[in-house]
Design a protein around this motif. Structure first.
Motif, short mmCIF file in Angstrom:
data_model
loop_
_atom_site.label_atom_id
_atom_site.label_comp_id
_atom_site.label_asym_id
_atom_site.label_seq_id
_atom_site.Cartn_x
_atom_site.Cartn_y
_atom_site.Cartn_z
N ARG A 21 0.69 -1.54 -0.24
CA ARG A 21 0.50 0.07 0.08
C ARG A 21 0.90 1.07 -0.31
N PHE A 22 1.74 1.15 1.05
CA PHE A 22 2.62 2.74 0.81
C PHE A 22 3.16 2.02 -0.25
N GLY A 23 3.82 1.86 -1.32
CA GLY A 23 4.02 1.56 -2.64
C GLY A 23 2.93 2.24 -3.87
N MET A 28 1.77 7.23 -7.00
CA MET A 28 0.63 7.39 -7.06
C MET A 28 1.63 9.24 -7.15
N GLY A 29 2.47 8.95 -6.01
CA GLY A 29 3.08 10.03 -5.69
C GLY A 29 4.36 10.75 -6.60
N LEU A 60 0.90 15.46 0.69
CA LEU A 60 -0.62 14.12 -0.07
C LEU A 60 0.05 13.08 0.16
N ASN A 61 1.69 12.75 0.48
CA ASN A 61 1.29 10.80 0.50
C ASN A 61 0.86 10.84 2.18
N TRP A 62 1.48 11.89 2.62
CA TRP A 62 0.95 11.31 4.56
C TRP A 62 -0.28 11.36 4.60
N LEU A 63 -1.31 12.00 3.74
CA LEU A 63 -2.70 12.31 3.83
C LEU A 63 -3.53 10.46 3.55
N LEU A 64 -2.81 10.59 2.59
CA LEU A 64 -2.93 9.50 1.67
C LEU A 64 -2.82 8.03 2.76
#
Length: 168
Positions: A21-23, A28-29, A60-64
């Motif tokens: 999921r992180f990947g 996307m980032g 954005l990545n933090w939020l997702l």
């Protein structure tokens, strides 16, 4: 010769799911990073464009990651504090990421022309560091109480199957 656990870590399935999921969010980032750098570069130059883009994409990545990757981890902090800790924890990944980008752009003319390649390479360089530091320092059910405990949590390679941070 006995194999030591430190060299053969056995990650539970939940850890692998979290990493995947992180990947996905990181991929996307990367797309957003490439788009932002491509749009901003003609106006503010490569260095400023990559720095501004990294900050926007990391936010954005933090939020997702909070909403998807680590959604079941206790979020005890105020969101602004957690966001700041995410940026701070990923500063090592930032150095790996943007160090790779700048090295490739300033030493390989092809990379300077096609910025997507060094951005992708930089993203891969920071992936493991960012995942480990985010999981251990930002999205934790147990917040470290002392600097020594924080240091131990950061370098601990053993995965405990009962770790509440792996629930997803």
């Amino acid at each position: 010769m006995q194999k030591k656990k430190i060299f053969y870590p056995r990650a539970p399935q939940q850890l692998l799911r979290q990493f995947m999921r992180f990947g996905v969010i990181g991929a996307m980032g990367l797309v957003w990073d490439i788009l932002l750098v491509t749009v901003l570069r003609p106006y503010i130059g490569l260095t400023a464009a990559t720095l501004l883009s990294y900050f926007a994409v990391a936010s954005l990545n933090w939020l997702l990651n909070q909403l998807w990757t680590f959604r079941n981890v206790a979020h005890r902090d105020h969101p602004i504090l957690q966001w700041l800790r995410f940026l701070a924890a990923n500063s090592f990944g930032f150095l790996l990421n943007r160090g790779t980008v700048y090295t490739l752009c300033f030493t390989v003319p092809f990379c300077a022309q096609h910025v997507a390649l060094p951005l992708a390479a930089g993203s891969l360089m920071g992936l493991l560091a960012n995942f480990n530091l985010s999981r251990k320092l930002v999205f934790r059910a147990k917040v470290p109480e002392t600097p020594l405990e924080l240091a131990k949590m950061t370098v601990d390679l053993n995965v405990d199957p009962t770790d509440k941070d792996l629930e997803s």
